[in-house]
Design a protein around this motif. Structure first.
Motif, PDB file in Angstrom:
ATOM      1  N   LEU A   1      12.097   8.454  94.829  1.00 39.39           N
ATOM      2  CA  LEU A   1      11.844   9.414  95.906  1.00 39.39           C
ATOM      3  C   LEU A   1      13.075   9.529  96.794  1.00 39.39           C
ATOM      4  CD1 LEU A   1       8.251   8.275  96.945  1.00 39.39           C
ATOM      5  CD2 LEU A   1       8.903  10.080  95.348  1.00 39.39           C
ATOM      6  N   ILE A   2      13.539  10.745  96.969  1.00 40.42           N
ATOM      7  CA  ILE A   2      14.728  10.977  97.782  1.00 40.42           C
ATOM      8  C   ILE A   2      14.365  11.837  98.971  1.00 40.42           C
ATOM      9  CG2 ILE A   2      16.989  12.114  97.833  1.00 40.42           C
ATOM     10  CD1 ILE A   2      17.297  11.245  94.890  1.00 40.42           C
ATOM     11  N   ASN A   3      14.806  11.409 100.142  1.00 42.29           N
ATOM     12  CA  ASN A   3      14.561  12.136 101.377  1.00 42.29           C
ATOM     13  C   ASN A   3      15.884  12.308 102.114  1.00 42.29           C
ATOM     14  OD1 ASN A   3      13.550  13.290 103.641  1.00 42.29           O
ATOM     15  ND2 ASN A   3      12.512  11.474 104.409  1.00 42.29           N
ATOM     16  N   HIS A   4      16.265  13.530 102.351  1.00 43.41           N
ATOM     17  CA  HIS A   4      17.501  13.826 103.081  1.00 43.41           C
ATOM     18  C   HIS A   4      17.099  14.472 104.394  1.00 43.41           C
ATOM     19  CE1 HIS A   4      21.902  15.387 102.566  1.00 43.41           C
ATOM     20  NE2 HIS A   4      21.678  14.956 103.791  1.00 43.41           N
ATOM     21  N   ALA A   5      16.670  13.614 105.319  1.00 46.18           N
ATOM     22  CA  ALA A   5      16.028  14.103 106.539  1.00 46.18           C
ATOM     23  C   ALA A   5      16.999  14.656 107.566  1.00 46.18           C
ATOM     24  CB  ALA A   5      15.215  12.968 107.159  1.00 46.18           C
TER      25      ALA A   5
ATOM     26  N   SER B   1      20.838  15.911  96.747  1.00 41.99           N
ATOM     27  CA  SER B   1      19.950  16.288  97.844  1.00 41.99           C
ATOM     28  C   SER B   1      20.712  17.039  98.926  1.00 41.99           C
ATOM     29  CB  SER B   1      19.264  15.060  98.442  1.00 41.99           C
ATOM     30  OG  SER B   1      20.153  14.284  99.217  1.00 41.99           O
ATOM     31  N   ASN B   2      20.118  18.105  99.381  1.00 45.40           N
ATOM     32  CA  ASN B   2      20.655  18.886 100.481  1.00 45.40           C
ATOM     33  C   ASN B   2      19.745  18.703 101.680  1.00 45.40           C
ATOM     34  OD1 ASN B   2      22.931  20.451  99.203  1.00 45.40           O
ATOM     35  ND2 ASN B   2      21.257  20.981  97.837  1.00 45.40           N
ATOM     36  N   GLU B   3      20.355  18.592 102.832  1.00 44.98           N
ATOM     37  CA  GLU B   3      19.608  18.332 104.051  1.00 44.98           C
ATOM     38  C   GLU B   3      18.498  19.356 104.259  1.00 44.98           C
ATOM     39  OE1 GLU B   3      20.081  20.264 107.129  1.00 44.98           O
ATOM     40  OE2 GLU B   3      18.649  19.056 108.250  1.00 44.98           O
TER      41      GLU B   3
ATOM     42  N   LYS C   1      14.258  19.921  99.168  1.00 46.39           N
ATOM     43  CA  LYS C   1      13.908  18.940  98.140  1.00 46.39           C
ATOM     44  C   LYS C   1      15.109  18.615  97.271  1.00 46.39           C
ATOM     45  CE  LYS C   1       8.999  20.101  97.662  1.00 46.39           C
ATOM     46  NZ  LYS C   1       7.933  20.540  96.733  1.00 46.39           N
ATOM     47  N   ALA C   2      15.115  17.400  96.795  1.00 42.99           N
ATOM     48  CA  ALA C   2      16.222  16.973  95.941  1.00 42.99           C
ATOM     49  C   ALA C   2      16.110  17.610  94.561  1.00 42.99           C
ATOM     50  CB  ALA C   2      16.223  15.455  95.819  1.00 42.99           C
TER      51      ALA C   2
END
Lengths: 118, 109
Positions: free
Chosen positions: A68-72, A50-52, A55-56
């Protein structure tokens, strides 16, 4: 320096529930974070990158709707295991890469989260 | 396909020297890492090689030969706490880490 934390360190949940795991880089900005899964006596298996702010990218065979991956932000990525089942029980490890990959390829690992689904 | 090979298990004696080998075939190469992993814990970084040759860090040294697709991790003056799995990983052309299965090192008194 270069410390990565994970929370929780272990969690037990019931089948069908969802679990969120947090990964934080404490003293650096992580432009890229990785989520790994490890079964007993096996090597690390990359689940997603994942990049800030974007989307992953999921590895083949990993269900993006389930994990679910979130890199907020540059210091936080979360992995949510939705509708967990016993086969999701595993050791989940995150790692973070600092800055521009042209200058640093080293990945700093979090301590891992042991998930047990009953 | 991409492949990284390392021995499954090795045994050595406290105070001795052990060499753990790693051979790789990957699509591109942007460096090779060695990590140490104790049971139940996340891996910790040991070394990174991108140029041929030997890198020494205290009791641990890592060697790389890109032309041979080969690396080794050398551990000197073994201590009981060195009992762990040692993972070899290659950064491929897409900057993704390709992991070996790990070598379990058993240290005997």
């Amino acid at each position: 320096g270069a410390v990565v934390s994970q929370h929780p360190s272990w969690v037990i949940c019931k089948s069908g529930t969802s679990v969120k795991i947090e990964c934080r880089s404490l003293d650096f900005q992580a432009t890229t974070m990785f989520w790994y899964r490890q079964f007993p006596k096996q090597s690390l298996m990359l689940m997603a990158t994942s990049n800030e702010g974007s989307k992953a990218t999921y590895e083949q065979g990993v269900e993006k709707d389930k994990f679910l991956i979130n890199h907020a932000s540059l210091t936080l990525s979360t992995l949510t295991v939705t509708s967990a089942h016993p086969e999701d029980s595993s050791f989940y490890i995150c790692s973070a890469m600092e800055g521009n990959r042209d200058f640093s390829y080293e990945q700093y690992f979090g301590p891992g989260t042991r998930l047990t689904v009953t | 396909g991409q492949n990284i090979d390392q021995p499954t298990e090795m045994t050595a004696t406290e105070g001795a020297i052990v060499q753990i080998n790693c051979t790789y075939q990957t699509s591109g190469f942007n460096g090779l890492f060695w990590y140490q992993q104790h049971a139940g814990e996340a891996p910790t970084f040991l070394s990174y090689n991108v140029l041929d040759g030997l890198e020494e860090k205290g009791r641990f040294s890592s060697f790389l030969s890109r032309s041979k697709g080969y690396s080794y991790l050398l551990l000197k003056e073994l201590q009981m706490k060195d009992s762990a799995s040692y993972l070899c990983a290659v950064l491929d052309s897409n900057y993704q880490l390709i992991w070996g299965a790990g070598t379990k090192l058993i240290i005997k008194p």
